[in-house]
Design a protein around this motif. Structure first.
Motif, PDB file in Angstrom:
ATOM      1  N   LYS A 197      16.790  33.336 -13.714  1.00 25.04           N
ATOM      2  CA  LYS A 197      17.529  33.375 -14.980  1.00 25.04           C
ATOM      3  C   LYS A 197      17.185  32.163 -15.824  1.00 25.04           C
ATOM      4  N   ARG A 198      17.114  30.987 -15.188  1.00 24.95           N
ATOM      5  CA  ARG A 198      16.786  29.772 -15.914  1.00 24.95           C
ATOM      6  C   ARG A 198      15.366  29.833 -16.477  1.00 24.95           C
ATOM      7  N   GLN A 199      14.430  30.334 -15.665  1.00 26.71           N
ATOM      8  CA  GLN A 199      13.053  30.441 -16.130  1.00 26.71           C
ATOM      9  C   GLN A 199      12.927  31.458 -17.258  1.00 26.71           C
ATOM     10  N   ARG A 203      11.633  30.660 -20.942  1.00 27.89           N
ATOM     11  CA  ARG A 203      10.501  31.381 -21.520  1.00 27.89           C
ATOM     12  C   ARG A 203      10.824  31.843 -22.940  1.00 27.89           C
ATOM     13  N   GLU A 204      12.015  32.397 -23.113  1.00 26.45           N
ATOM     14  CA  GLU A 204      12.407  32.838 -24.453  1.00 26.45           C
ATOM     15  C   GLU A 204      12.563  31.654 -25.400  1.00 26.45           C
ATOM     16  N   ARG A 205      13.110  30.539 -24.884  1.00 25.51           N
ATOM     17  CA  ARG A 205      13.253  29.353 -25.720  1.00 25.51           C
ATOM     18  C   ARG A 205      11.885  28.778 -26.078  1.00 25.51           C
ATOM     19  N   ARG A 206      10.931  28.834 -25.149  1.00 26.87           N
ATOM     20  CA  ARG A 206       9.577  28.349 -25.417  1.00 26.87           C
ATOM     21  C   ARG A 206       8.894  29.177 -26.491  1.00 26.87           C
ATOM     22  N   LYS A 207       9.065  30.498 -26.433  1.00 26.81           N
ATOM     23  CA  LYS A 207       8.467  31.357 -27.453  1.00 26.81           C
ATOM     24  C   LYS A 207       9.059  31.058 -28.827  1.00 26.81           C
ATOM     25  N   PHE A 208      10.368  30.864 -28.868  1.00 26.55           N
ATOM     26  CA  PHE A 208      11.014  30.586 -30.159  1.00 26.55           C
ATOM     27  C   PHE A 208      10.559  29.234 -30.713  1.00 26.55           C
ATOM     28  N   THR A 209      10.612  28.202 -29.866  1.00 24.66           N
ATOM     29  CA  THR A 209      10.241  26.866 -30.348  1.00 24.66           C
ATOM     30  C   THR A 209       8.746  26.785 -30.676  1.00 24.66           C
ATOM     31  N   TYR A 261       9.710  18.265 -36.962  1.00 27.06           N
ATOM     32  CA  TYR A 261       8.559  18.582 -36.124  1.00 27.06           C
ATOM     33  C   TYR A 261       8.660  17.874 -34.769  1.00 27.06           C
ATOM     34  N   GLY A 262       9.081  16.619 -34.766  1.00 29.39           N
ATOM     35  CA  GLY A 262       9.215  15.881 -33.507  1.00 29.39           C
ATOM     36  C   GLY A 262      10.268  16.494 -32.593  1.00 29.39           C
ATOM     37  N   THR A 263      11.417  16.900 -33.170  1.00 26.63           N
ATOM     38  CA  THR A 263      12.477  17.520 -32.367  1.00 26.63           C
ATOM     39  C   THR A 263      12.006  18.834 -31.764  1.00 26.63           C
ATOM     40  N   LEU A 264      11.368  19.682 -32.591  1.00 26.49           N
ATOM     41  CA  LEU A 264      10.882  20.971 -32.102  1.00 26.49           C
ATOM     42  C   LEU A 264       9.787  20.787 -31.055  1.00 26.49           C
ATOM     43  N   LYS A 265       8.956  19.791 -31.238  1.00 23.33           N
ATOM     44  CA  LYS A 265       7.887  19.552 -30.270  1.00 23.33           C
ATOM     45  C   LYS A 265       8.465  19.134 -28.922  1.00 23.33           C
ATOM     46  N   ARG A 266       9.490  18.301 -28.941  1.00 23.61           N
ATOM     47  CA  ARG A 266      10.123  17.899 -27.677  1.00 23.61           C
ATOM     48  C   ARG A 266      10.791  19.094 -27.002  1.00 23.61           C
ATOM     49  N   GLU A 267      11.456  19.928 -27.805  1.00 19.52           N
ATOM     50  CA  GLU A 267      12.086  21.122 -27.240  1.00 19.52           C
ATOM     51  C   GLU A 267      11.042  22.059 -26.652  1.00 19.52           C
ATOM     52  N   TYR A 268       9.919  22.165 -27.311  1.00 18.49           N
ATOM     53  CA  TYR A 268       8.839  23.038 -26.833  1.00 18.49           C
ATOM     54  C   TYR A 268       8.311  22.552 -25.493  1.00 18.49           C
ATOM     55  N   GLU A 275      10.154  26.452 -17.814  1.00 19.79           N
ATOM     56  CA  GLU A 275       9.618  27.793 -17.547  1.00 19.79           C
ATOM     57  C   GLU A 275       8.938  27.874 -16.182  1.00 19.79           C
ATOM     58  N   VAL A 276       8.349  26.794 -15.734  1.00 22.97           N
ATOM     59  CA  VAL A 276       7.660  26.789 -14.439  1.00 22.97           C
ATOM     60  C   VAL A 276       8.435  25.988 -13.399  1.00 22.97           C
ATOM     61  N   ASN A 277       9.644  25.561 -13.740  1.00 25.16           N
ATOM     62  CA  ASN A 277      10.443  24.769 -12.810  1.00 25.16           C
ATOM     63  C   ASN A 277      11.095  25.687 -11.780  1.00 25.16           C
ATOM     64  N   ASP A 278      10.756  25.523 -10.518  1.00 24.49           N
ATOM     65  CA  ASP A 278      11.319  26.345  -9.452  1.00 24.49           C
ATOM     66  C   ASP A 278      12.143  25.511  -8.472  1.00 24.49           C
ATOM     67  N   THR A 279      12.620  24.357  -8.902  1.00 21.39           N
ATOM     68  CA  THR A 279      13.475  23.546  -8.034  1.00 21.39           C
ATOM     69  C   THR A 279      14.820  24.248  -7.848  1.00 21.39           C
ATOM     70  N   PRO A 280      15.461  24.087  -6.685  1.00 24.03           N
ATOM     71  CA  PRO A 280      16.742  24.773  -6.437  1.00 24.03           C
ATOM     72  C   PRO A 280      17.801  24.372  -7.454  1.00 24.03           C
ATOM     73  N   VAL A 281      18.606  25.355  -7.843  1.00 19.19           N
ATOM     74  CA  VAL A 281      19.692  25.099  -8.791  1.00 19.19           C
ATOM     75  C   VAL A 281      21.021  24.942  -8.082  1.00 19.19           C
ATOM     76  N   ILE A 282      21.029  25.086  -6.760  1.00 24.92           N
ATOM     77  CA  ILE A 282      22.235  24.840  -5.973  1.00 24.92           C
ATOM     78  C   ILE A 282      21.858  23.944  -4.798  1.00 24.92           C
ATOM     79  N   THR A 283      22.792  23.129  -4.401  1.00 29.27           N
ATOM     80  CA  THR A 283      22.587  22.224  -3.272  1.00 29.27           C
ATOM     81  C   THR A 283      23.374  22.744  -2.075  1.00 29.27           C
TER      82      THR A 283
END
Length: 358
Positions: A197-199, A203-209, A261-268, A275-283
Motif C-alpha cells: 500500500k505504501r509503495q 508510485r502515484e505520488r511520484r507520477k504526480f510530482t 521547483y525545489g519543493t517539488l524536486k524534493r518530493e519527487y 516507491e522501492v522501499n521494502d523495509t517493514p512497516v511494523i515491528t
C-alpha cells in the motif's frame, strides 16, 4: 426451648429457622445435597476431557509511527508554533491493523496458504491449506471459502493497547504448531499489505510530482528568460524607478519559481525512494510460539462451577422438599391452601398429558 403455640387460624409466630434446623434439613436429604454435586463433578469431568483441546498462540507487534504531513518545513514550524499537532496518517493507527486482520481479502489469503499438516504421523512431513485442515465444506469452492472466512474470523482475536499502540493477534486452534504458524502468517501478511500500500501510494505520488516538476521547470525557465530579456533590453534600469520596480517583480517571480521547483524536486526524490522501499512497516515484538498449555477447556474451572451450581440446586431442593413436607403435616390455613393448589396443579398437568396422548 420450646416454640410458642400457634393459635388455630392465627398468624404463624414461630421464629426463623435456626442453624440446627438448617443442618437437620440438609442431613435428612444428604444424599441429594452431596450426591448431586458429586454426579455433576464426575459428568463435567468426563465431558471436559472428551472435548477437543484448544490452544491459543499470540503474536505481538507495534505499527511504525510515521508523520505523514507533507507541509514544507516553514509551514510545519508555523503550525507547530500555534500549538497544533499534526497527527499520523489514519492507516498507521493500531485500530486500522485490527480491522485489516478481519478483512475478507486477508483471511482468504491465509486460508489458501499452505502450512505443515500437524496431522501427519511419523517422519512424514505433509502440507495442506488451512481451509482444508479446518474441514469447512460448502456447496461449491466459493461457498467453502466463504464458510472458511467466517470460521477463521471466529478463531482470530485482536487486542489493541491504545496507550502503547501494541497490537496482539491471537489465534485459537486444535494444534499448537498450526495456531502459532497462522498467527505469524497474519503478521507477515499485514506487513506485506502495508508495504504494498505504501509503495502504491508512493508510485502515484511520484507520477504526480514528476509531472509537476516538469511543469515547474518549464515555468522557471520561462521566468528566468524573462529576466534575461529585461536585462538585455534595459541596461540602465537602475536609473528608472519604473524599471527598478519591474526588475524586482521579475526577480521575485524567479525566486518563487525556484522555491516551488525545489519543493517539488524534493518530493519527487522522496517518492522515488518510498516507491522501492521494502523495509517493514511494523515491528514484531514477540513472534507466536506453539503454546504448551491448552486454553480450553479449563477442567478445574468447569468442575468447580458445576459443583457450585449443583450444590446450590441441591440445597434449594432440600429446603423446598422440607417446606412441602411441613405443608402436608401442618393444619395451618396457609399450608392447607398450598396443598390444595399443589393438588390442582397436579390435576391440570394430568389433564394436559391426557389430551396430548389423545
Amino acid at each position: 426451648m420450646t416454640r410458642p403455640p400457634v393459635p388455630d387460624g392465627g398468624p404463624d409466630l414461630r421464629p426463623e429457622l435456626t442453624l440446627v434446623e438448617v443442618l437437620n434439613t440438609l442431613l435428612r436429604r444428604w444424599r441429594v445435597v452431596a450426591g448431586l454435586p458429586l454426579v455433576a463433578a464426575v459428568g463435567t469431568a468426563a465431558v471436559s476431557f472428551a472435548l477437543r483441546p484448544t490452544y491459543t498462540a499470540t503474536a505481538t507487534f507495534v505499527p511504525e509511527g510515521r508523520n505523514q504531513n507533507r507541509l514544507p518545513a516553514a509551514a510545519a514550524g508555523l503550525v507547530g508554533g500555534l500549538g497544533i499537532t499534526l497527527g499520523a496518517e489514519p492507516t498507521q493507527s493500531p485500530r486500522f491493523y485490527a480491522d485489516v486482520v478481519r478483512s475478507r481479502e486477508l483471511l482468504e489469503r491465509i486460508l489458501t496458504a499452505w502450512y505443515t499438516d500437524p496431522r501427519a504421523r511419523g517422519d512424514v512431513t505433509d502440507s495442506s491449506t488451512l481451509l482444508r485442515m479446518l474441514r469447512t465444506k460448502g456447496r461449491n469452492p466459493a461457498d467453502s471459502l466463504a464458510r472458511g472466512v467466517k470460521k477463521l474470523n471466529e478463531l482470530i482475536s485482536v487486542r489493541v493497547d491504545d496507550q502503547t499502540s501494541i497490537v496482539r493477534v491471537s489465534v485459537d486452534g486444535e494444534y499448537p504448531a498450526l495456531a502459532a504458524a497462522v498467527a505469524n502468517r497474519v503478521v507477515e501478511y499485514l506487513n506485506d499489505f502495508n508495504t504494498k500500500k505504501r509503495q502504491s501510494q508512493a508510485r502515484e505520488r511520484r507520477k504526480f510530482t514528476e509531472a509537476r516538476v516538469v511543469a515547474a521547470d518549464s515555468e522557471l525557465r520561462s521566468r528566468e528568460e524573462a529576466v534575461k530579456t529585461f536585462y538585455e533590453r534595459n541596461r540602465g534600469w537602475q536609473q528608472s524607478p519604473e524599471l527598478t520596480f519591474e526588475e524586482a517583480r521579475l526577480r521575485r517571480q524567479v525566486e518563487i519559481g525556484q522555491q516551488i521547483y525545489g519543493t517539488l524536486k524534493r518530493e519527487y526524490e522522496t517518492a522515488r525512494i518510498e516507491e522501492v522501499n521494502d523495509t517493514p512497516v511494523i515491528t514484531v515484538i514477540d513472534r507466536a510460539v506453539p503454546p504448551q498449555e491448552r486454553s480450553w477447556p479449563k477442567h478445574v474451572l468447569l468442575i468447580v462451577l458445576a459443583v457450585a451450581l449443583a450444590g446450590t440446586i441441591g440445597v434449594l431442593w432440600a429446603f423446598g422438599a422440607e417446606y412441602v413436607d411441613r405443608a402436608r403435616r401442618d393444619p395451618h390455613d396457609d399450608y392447607r391452601e398450598l396443598r390444595s393448589l399443589l393438588q390442582r396443579v397436579r390435576r391440570d398437568v394430568r389433564r394436559m398429558f391426557t389430551r396430548t396422548r389423545a
